[in-house]
Design an enzyme around this catalytic site. Structure first.
Site, PDB file in Angstrom:
ATOM      1  N   LEU A 152       0.806  -1.221   0.000  1.00 22.43           N
ATOM      2  CA  LEU A 152       0.000   0.000   0.000  1.00 22.43           C
ATOM      3  C   LEU A 152       0.837   1.269   0.000  1.00 22.43           C
ATOM      4  O   LEU A 152       1.961   1.296   0.490  1.00 22.43           O
ATOM      5  CB  LEU A 152      -0.917   0.011   1.226  1.00 22.43           C
ATOM      6  CG  LEU A 152      -1.811  -1.221   1.413  1.00 22.43           C
ATOM      7  CD1 LEU A 152      -2.657  -1.054   2.663  1.00 22.43           C
ATOM      8  CD2 LEU A 152      -2.656  -1.487   0.192  1.00 22.43           C
ATOM      9  N   ASP A 153       0.237   2.322  -0.534  1.00 17.45           N
ATOM     10  CA  ASP A 153       0.868   3.641  -0.470  1.00 17.45           C
ATOM     11  C   ASP A 153       0.224   4.449   0.655  1.00 17.45           C
ATOM     12  O   ASP A 153      -0.578   3.922   1.432  1.00 17.45           O
ATOM     13  CB  ASP A 153       0.763   4.360  -1.825  1.00 17.45           C
ATOM     14  CG  ASP A 153      -0.669   4.598  -2.278  1.00 17.45           C
ATOM     15  OD1 ASP A 153      -1.599   4.521  -1.444  1.00 17.45           O
ATOM     16  OD2 ASP A 153      -0.861   4.873  -3.474  1.00 17.45           O
ATOM     17  N   GLY A 154       0.571   5.707   0.763  1.00 18.45           N
ATOM     18  CA  GLY A 154       0.063   6.569   1.824  1.00 18.45           C
ATOM     19  C   GLY A 154      -1.437   6.800   1.778  1.00 18.45           C
ATOM     20  O   GLY A 154      -2.027   7.283   2.743  1.00 18.45           O
TER      21      GLY A 154
END
Length: 142
Positions: free
Chosen positions: A17-19
């Site tokens: 996942l990213d931010g």
């Protein structure tokens, strides 16, 4: 199940996942690559042509469409097939679908060439390799 399509499943993990809480766009490239490795794993008669390291399939172009954000816990299926076979290049079509509702997450077209690794030159796709690839071609639906 069509023998010309390879399927591999994976679960989205936190490190994908990213931010923003969804799969980072670069991770999809890894998921697609996993699908291509599985494609050849599922076809040892084809993979044997590349066991020595030369020739090799080399990606030369990738077009990817992001359709839906995947999140942690999603189970995804990567579908891979050869969509087109030319004289000097071929194209794989890949889809990543969310298993729970079969919704498309990503689709991509990857063009590859056959490379003579020692000579560092692309080769014509012919002979035994072409004979092994031809029955696997499944054009993508328009």
């Amino acid at each position: 199940m069509d023998h010309r399509i390879s399927r591999v499943t994976l679960r989205v993990r936190g490190y994908h996942l990213d931010g923003y809480g969804h799969v980072n766009n670069a991770r999809y490239l890894e998921f697609l690559e996993e699908g291509r490795w599985a494609y050849f794993d599922d076809r040892p008669e084809l993979a044997r042509h590349f066991a020595s390291g030369s020739p090799a399939f080399v990606a030369v172009n990738l077009n990817i469409n992001y359709r839906l954000a995947a999140v942690a816990g999603d189970d995804l299926e990567v579908l891979t097939r050869i969509a087109e076979l030319g004289d000097r290049s071929a194209r794989m079509y890949q889809e990543i679908r969310r298993i729970r509702d079969d919704k498309p997450v990503v689709d991509a077209d990857l063009t590859f060439v056959l490379l003579d690794v020692r000579a560092k030159q692309s080769m014509t796709i012919e002979g035994e390799i072409r004979q092994a690839l031809e029955p696997l071609v499944l054009p993508k639906a328009q």
